[in-house]
Enzyme design. Sequence first.
Site, PDB file in Angstrom:
ATOM      1  CG  ASP A 104     -10.839  -4.286  53.482  1.00  0.00           C
ATOM      2  OD1 ASP A 104     -10.082  -4.079  52.327  1.00  0.00           O
ATOM      3  OD2 ASP A 104     -11.392  -5.424  53.545  1.00  0.00           O
ATOM      4  CE1 TYR A 105     -12.878   5.295  56.658  1.00  0.00           C
ATOM      5  CE2 TYR A 105     -15.042   4.035  57.062  1.00  0.00           C
ATOM      6  CZ  TYR A 105     -14.347   5.121  57.319  1.00  0.00           C
ATOM      7  OH  TYR A 105     -14.575   6.073  57.702  1.00  0.00           O
TER       8      TYR A 105
END
Length: 240
Positions: A104-105
């Site tokens: 994920d970011y």
Amino acid sequence: MTEERLQKVIARSGVASRRKAEQLILEGKVNVNGKQVTELGTKVTAKDEISVEGIPIEKEKLVYFVLYKPRGVISSVKDEKNRKTVLEFFPEIEERIYPVGRLDYDTSGLLLLTNDGEFTNQLLHPSRRINKEYIVKTEGIPDRKKLDLFKKGIRSDGDLLKAVYVKMKSVDRKKNTAIIKLTLHQGKNRQVRRMFDAIRTPVMKLSREKFGNITLEGLRPGEYRELTPQEVADLLQLAK
């Protein structure tokens, strides 16, 4: 001369995973020696000229890297919102590499990148049971019963999310935070965060520390190194 399935050759070229290559064949986007091919059973040799969506595939040298992905970076080749992607850490690499799965970011840690589609398919196939180890910092201190639910499995948006190992490493009662080690075999989208959301314990920080036999040892955020041939072989062995 050795014959191989067309989708396997496309995957090994780095154009797409084997599953995506099969889709491209079925959609009529692959030509062999100038002729459109739509049969998945098609076999080719090293002499055959193959193109995907009109572009001849290149027989690149296969490369394999481990990156210490920082937070605030997209695990993608490009981003429509013009956010920083993991490929920006590889400006000197000529091969068309891409991430093996995603982080994920807001998640940091270990990310593999390669141009070997077959390698990617082997590691990410749902039937593979490769350990992926995470370190989680939580807001709140979950009790043992809640953590035990992870090994039994937690339902979230139709998925049964499970961990194979959970351990409370430390707690800070003044700050009401905890550090927890979690090992998964699955690789569902935002799986760790969804599991902690299910027990109402928000994730403050999340990092993947290990993928199979590969660790972040010797790397700082934003740094990478090439995998050794033995490490690649060991990962493929784990995938079997």
